[in-house]
Every structure is written in structure tokens, then in C-alpha cells.
Scaffold this motif. Sequence first.
Motif, PDB file in Angstrom:
ATOM      1  N   LYS A   1       8.722  -1.552 -21.726  1.00 50.32           N
ATOM      2  CA  LYS A   1       7.347  -1.909 -22.087  1.00 50.32           C
ATOM      3  C   LYS A   1       6.337  -1.280 -21.139  1.00 50.32           C
ATOM      4  O   LYS A   1       5.274  -0.803 -21.556  1.00 50.32           O
ATOM      5  CB  LYS A   1       7.206  -3.433 -22.087  1.00 50.32           C
ATOM      6  CG  LYS A   1       5.822  -3.931 -22.429  1.00 50.32           C
ATOM      7  CD  LYS A   1       5.784  -5.459 -22.393  1.00 50.32           C
ATOM      8  CE  LYS A   1       4.396  -5.987 -22.741  1.00 50.32           C
ATOM      9  NZ  LYS A   1       4.361  -7.469 -22.699  1.00 50.32           N
ATOM     10  N   ALA A   2       6.647  -1.300 -19.848  1.00 46.97           N
ATOM     11  CA  ALA A   2       5.728  -0.761 -18.846  1.00 46.97           C
ATOM     12  C   ALA A   2       6.494  -0.417 -17.587  1.00 46.97           C
ATOM     13  O   ALA A   2       7.579  -0.960 -17.335  1.00 46.97           O
ATOM     14  CB  ALA A   2       4.610  -1.757 -18.536  1.00 46.97           C
ATOM     15  N   VAL A   3       5.918   0.505 -16.797  1.00 45.27           N
ATOM     16  CA  VAL A   3       6.461   0.844 -15.481  1.00 45.27           C
ATOM     17  C   VAL A   3       5.308   0.792 -14.491  1.00 45.27           C
ATOM     18  O   VAL A   3       4.347   1.560 -14.601  1.00 45.27           O
ATOM     19  CB  VAL A   3       7.107   2.244 -15.470  1.00 45.27           C
ATOM     20  CG1 VAL A   3       7.607   2.566 -14.068  1.00 45.27           C
ATOM     21  CG2 VAL A   3       8.240   2.324 -16.466  1.00 45.27           C
ATOM     22  N   VAL A   4       5.387  -0.121 -13.558  1.00 39.50           N
ATOM     23  CA  VAL A   4       4.328  -0.304 -12.574  1.00 39.50           C
ATOM     24  C   VAL A   4       4.792   0.264 -11.237  1.00 39.50           C
ATOM     25  O   VAL A   4       5.814  -0.155 -10.697  1.00 39.50           O
ATOM     26  CB  VAL A   4       3.964  -1.795 -12.423  1.00 39.50           C
ATOM     27  CG1 VAL A   4       2.950  -1.985 -11.303  1.00 39.50           C
ATOM     28  CG2 VAL A   4       3.426  -2.348 -13.734  1.00 39.50           C
ATOM     29  N   ASN A   5       4.026   1.232 -10.732  1.00 38.12           N
ATOM     30  CA  ASN A   5       4.332   1.841  -9.445  1.00 38.12           C
ATOM     31  C   ASN A   5       3.248   1.431  -8.460  1.00 38.12           C
ATOM     32  O   ASN A   5       2.160   2.005  -8.441  1.00 38.12           O
ATOM     33  CB  ASN A   5       4.386   3.361  -9.579  1.00 38.12           C
ATOM     34  CG  ASN A   5       4.696   4.042  -8.252  1.00 38.12           C
ATOM     35  OD1 ASN A   5       5.186   3.416  -7.319  1.00 38.12           O
ATOM     36  ND2 ASN A   5       4.391   5.329  -8.159  1.00 38.12           N
ATOM     37  N   ARG A   6       3.532   0.403  -7.692  1.00 41.09           N
ATOM     38  CA  ARG A   6       2.584  -0.051  -6.685  1.00 41.09           C
ATOM     39  C   ARG A   6       2.836   0.681  -5.379  1.00 41.09           C
ATOM     40  O   ARG A   6       3.895   0.527  -4.766  1.00 41.09           O
ATOM     41  CB  ARG A   6       2.706  -1.562  -6.484  1.00 41.09           C
ATOM     42  CG  ARG A   6       2.195  -2.377  -7.663  1.00 41.09           C
ATOM     43  CD  ARG A   6       2.182  -3.863  -7.350  1.00 41.09           C
ATOM     44  NE  ARG A   6       1.530  -4.628  -8.416  1.00 41.09           N
ATOM     45  CZ  ARG A   6       1.338  -5.944  -8.376  1.00 41.09           C
ATOM     46  NH1 ARG A   6       1.767  -6.635  -7.310  1.00 41.09           N
ATOM     47  NH2 ARG A   6       0.735  -6.564  -9.369  1.00 41.09           N
ATOM     48  N   GLN A   7       1.835   1.470  -4.942  1.00 42.56           N
ATOM     49  CA  GLN A   7       1.946   2.250  -3.717  1.00 42.56           C
ATOM     50  C   GLN A   7       1.127   1.562  -2.621  1.00 42.56           C
ATOM     51  O   GLN A   7      -0.102   1.547  -2.657  1.00 42.56           O
ATOM     52  CB  GLN A   7       1.448   3.678  -3.952  1.00 42.56           C
ATOM     53  CG  GLN A   7       2.300   4.438  -4.976  1.00 42.56           C
ATOM     54  CD  GLN A   7       1.744   5.809  -5.259  1.00 42.56           C
ATOM     55  OE1 GLN A   7       0.737   5.959  -5.944  1.00 42.56           O
ATOM     56  NE2 GLN A   7       2.396   6.830  -4.726  1.00 42.56           N
ATOM     57  N   SER A   8       1.827   0.993  -1.683  1.00 39.89           N
ATOM     58  CA  SER A   8       1.170   0.253  -0.608  1.00 39.89           C
ATOM     59  C   SER A   8       0.889   1.168   0.576  1.00 39.89           C
ATOM     60  O   SER A   8       1.721   2.013   0.940  1.00 39.89           O
ATOM     61  CB  SER A   8       2.060  -0.912  -0.149  1.00 39.89           C
ATOM     62  OG  SER A   8       2.332  -1.779  -1.225  1.00 39.89           O
ATOM     63  N   VAL A   9      -0.275   0.997   1.163  1.00 44.02           N
ATOM     64  CA  VAL A   9      -0.615   1.747   2.368  1.00 44.02           C
ATOM     65  C   VAL A   9       0.218   1.202   3.518  1.00 44.02           C
ATOM     66  O   VAL A   9       0.229  -0.008   3.779  1.00 44.02           O
ATOM     67  CB  VAL A   9      -2.121   1.624   2.679  1.00 44.02           C
ATOM     68  CG1 VAL A   9      -2.446   2.307   4.002  1.00 44.02           C
ATOM     69  CG2 VAL A   9      -2.946   2.226   1.540  1.00 44.02           C
ATOM     70  N   GLY A  10       0.911   2.101   4.204  1.00 41.60           N
ATOM     71  CA  GLY A  10       1.874   1.663   5.211  1.00 41.60           C
ATOM     72  C   GLY A  10       1.401   1.781   6.639  1.00 41.60           C
ATOM     73  O   GLY A  10       2.232   1.744   7.562  1.00 41.60           O
ATOM     74  N   ILE A  11       0.090   1.949   6.857  1.00 44.02           N
ATOM     75  CA  ILE A  11      -0.413   2.040   8.225  1.00 44.02           C
ATOM     76  C   ILE A  11      -1.390   0.894   8.470  1.00 44.02           C
ATOM     77  O   ILE A  11      -1.632   0.064   7.603  1.00 44.02           O
ATOM     78  CB  ILE A  11      -1.086   3.407   8.484  1.00 44.02           C
ATOM     79  CG1 ILE A  11      -2.278   3.591   7.544  1.00 44.02           C
ATOM     80  CG2 ILE A  11      -0.077   4.532   8.318  1.00 44.02           C
ATOM     81  CD1 ILE A  11      -3.067   4.865   7.832  1.00 44.02           C
ATOM     82  N   ARG A  12      -1.958   0.880   9.645  1.00 42.25           N
ATOM     83  CA  ARG A  12      -2.895  -0.181  10.019  1.00 42.25           C
ATOM     84  C   ARG A  12      -4.137  -0.120   9.127  1.00 42.25           C
ATOM     85  O   ARG A  12      -4.659   0.960   8.833  1.00 42.25           O
ATOM     86  CB  ARG A  12      -3.277  -0.025  11.490  1.00 42.25           C
ATOM     87  CG  ARG A  12      -4.230  -1.087  12.012  1.00 42.25           C
ATOM     88  CD  ARG A  12      -4.588  -0.790  13.462  1.00 42.25           C
ATOM     89  NE  ARG A  12      -5.607  -1.705  13.959  1.00 42.25           N
ATOM     90  CZ  ARG A  12      -6.210  -1.564  15.136  1.00 42.25           C
ATOM     91  NH1 ARG A  12      -5.869  -0.552  15.937  1.00 42.25           N
ATOM     92  NH2 ARG A  12      -7.132  -2.426  15.526  1.00 42.25           N
ATOM     93  N   GLN A  13      -4.645  -1.301   8.740  1.00 45.03           N
ATOM     94  CA  GLN A  13      -5.806  -1.373   7.858  1.00 45.03           C
ATOM     95  C   GLN A  13      -6.734  -2.488   8.320  1.00 45.03           C
ATOM     96  O   GLN A  13      -6.288  -3.475   8.905  1.00 45.03           O
ATOM     97  CB  GLN A  13      -5.367  -1.651   6.416  1.00 45.03           C
ATOM     98  CG  GLN A  13      -4.397  -0.615   5.859  1.00 45.03           C
ATOM     99  CD  GLN A  13      -3.624  -1.154   4.665  1.00 45.03           C
ATOM    100  OE1 GLN A  13      -4.165  -1.230   3.567  1.00 45.03           O
ATOM    101  NE2 GLN A  13      -2.365  -1.502   4.883  1.00 45.03           N
TER     102      GLN A  13
END
Length: 427
Positions: free
Chosen positions: A84-96
Motif C-alpha cells: 500500500k505504501a513505503v515510508v522512508n523516514r530519514q532522521s538527522v543523525g547529528i546534534r540539533q
Amino acid sequence: MQFKDQVDFVRQHIKKNKLRVFMTILAATMGTAFLIVLASVGFGIQDTIRQEMLSNRLITEIDVFSGELDEADVANLKKRDHVKAVVNRQSVGIRQETNLNGFVGEPNLIVSDFGEEAKVGFALKEGRLPENEHEVVVGSHFAAALFDPKKMNTEGEPIAYNGKLLGEQFIYKMGLYEEDELFVDEIPLTIVGIAKEPSKDWLQDVKIYADASVKPKLTEIFNSNVSDVEDVETSDLFYSDVKMYADQLENVKSVSQAMKDEGYSVYSIADELEQMDVFFLALKAGLIFVGTIAILIASIGIFNTMTMAVTERTREIGVMKAIGASPKLIQRLFLMESAWIGVLGTVIAIIISYGVSYVANFLLPIIVASALGEEDLGGMDVTFSIIPWQLILIASAISITVAMISGWRPARKATKIDVIQALRQEL
């Protein structure tokens, strides 16, 4: 002898020894009730854990190991059957760090495709999904994670943000954990939506959800600031979390298996449920086995009762044989009596078991919560005992079968009584 006469014969002899038969039925009832209640705990715990698992995530969700997946691979996943769907969540992996009107926080920014998110029901409490560049949705607890470091409350803690969020603009900055200072580059982001609260009270959502329009700017800032920093690779900016969603629960296992056959590393709720079901199948089988031991102990009472019945009715058996009763008929009469004890004990045990199950489900959560010092077990809906119809059938079959086996030996003994010796006995 007609069947009705056989039933009357059994009933008359049971009435003669009411107390002894009552105690035998009581033993059978206790053994069967123990089996049902004990096994119902396994069914109850399994149902509680299953419901907890299903309530924490979408049941059609499949986790895909994204270590070697690029955007082209993700696009191909969307074309697979029953996806039905493909969700690609790309998280920032450095300090924020974020700054909203002087209130500072350290949330995690996630870049996602809101078209795919909408297909699987990305739930909003307020606002809308991003439509323009640099628009974002924030988690339901985003505001609670913002503090003014310059203002303290009476307890000496920074004051948390309590203003409105929708339509507000905040500054987003990045930096390296190894460095004391953040990058000088800033990205203004506008809040257009607030995500719905997680299903569980103890879960905190302080994330920032942005669409792909912000990704080039993030990459540009990162690359321009880490070129002179050793031991840092540009690939460290994002880490992906790819989730596939089947169109129906029935297709989760087939989609998951097809992915595994092609060499992908995937994990779905179907795998969790399958492993859990195997464990609880063994647990329930063990509980039924332990409960069966109680019924076997009760069968000793049935055996003794039927043996005494044969001894007391020796003369009657002799008379029946003398007037032409067949050994099969005599054996059937005693088996009917032992079966009657088993059936009656089983029926009473079922009624008692449902009563015990109801009381346990009502009182035990209160007792456990009181012992733990909580009001509602942390929001969990715990069921300690469930009695499905399958358990009733299994327990009934075991109980009645054991009762019949217990009465079989005395019944066989009755068929071998010598007529002459039986008739010589005094009434």
C-alpha cells in the motif's frame, strides 16, 4: 432393557449413595475447574500481549533494514504487489537545536514523504500536512520540550513553553556532538500541523516532521561545515528507517516472505505474533498437562466409587445375569454411571470456572495496581483469564474420558461375577 430403563437403573443406584457420589462429583469438579482456570491464564496473558502489540503499531507494517537501500530501491518497493505504501523516514543523525521565541529544545528532525505518510494515516491533532517549502509538523510533546534557559520557576528549573504552535516560525540549527558550537547556518521552519498523541501515555513525541524540500538545504549546510573536520563522513547526516505497509493483514506474511526470499532483511508483526503464538502454545499445553494431573487424581475417587458400587450390587448383577442380561449391558450400565459423574462434574466445573475467571479479571488488576502503587497499570488493559470455547471442549473431553476410563475396570469386573456365587449373597 430399553435405554430409558437403563437410565432409571443408574439414577436409582446413584440415589442410594448420594453422599459418596456427591463427594466423587465434587472431586471431578475441582479437578476440571482447576484445569480450565489454570489454562485460561495462558489464554488471558497471550491475549493481553497480543492486544498490546497490535495497539502500539499498524498491524500491516513491515520493517525493512535500510542499510543498503537508496531512493531508487525505495521507489521499487512501492511497485511490489500488495504494498500500500513505503515510508522512508530519514532522521538527522547529528546534534540539533531549535529556538522558538527564545525557548530552546533539542528535537530530532525527520525527513519523510507525506504522500506516503497520508496513505497509512499520519494522524494530526491540529493543522495540516506540509504543502510548501520549509513547512513542518511537530510532535504532540514538542512544546513541552522547549525551555527558556534564562528564566527559572520557583523550583529553579527553566520555564517550559506554553504558547501556541500553529503558524509559529522557529529557527533550526545543526552541529557536531564533538564540537562545542553549532553551525552558524540557520533554517527557518514554520509549524503547520501538530501530530496526534501516541497511543500510550508514556510515549513522548518531540520530533519535527519535514518533507523532502528541506533535505538539500540540510545536506548543503552539513557538507560545508564538516569539510575541515576529521573522521566525519557526509553519509553520517541521515539514517533511514524504511517501513512497508501491506494492503491487508492477510498479505503481511506473504509480502514479508517474498522480501526475505530476495535477500532483504525484514521484520513484521506477523513474525512477532508467530513467535509469540508458538511460545504460548507450548505454555498452554503445559498448563493443560498440569491441570490434567488434577483430573487424574480425581479419577481415583471415581474408580473407588465404581468399585464399591460393583461390590454392593453383586447380588443384583447376579439376578440380571440369571434373567438373561448380557455382559455388554451390565458393562454399559456401570460405564453410564461413571460417565454421568464425569459429565455432571464437568458442567459444574465450567460454571465455576467462568465465575472464577470473571472475579479474577475484576479483582486482580486492582490488587496488582495497588501493590505497584499505580491506578491503572500504566494504561494497560490487562486480562488475566480468558476461557475460549476450544478450552471448554478440551477440558470436557479430558474430564469425561478420564471418568469413563476410571469406570471401565470396575465395569469389566461386574461382567465377570459368577451368577451362582452372586445369588448366594444375602441382600
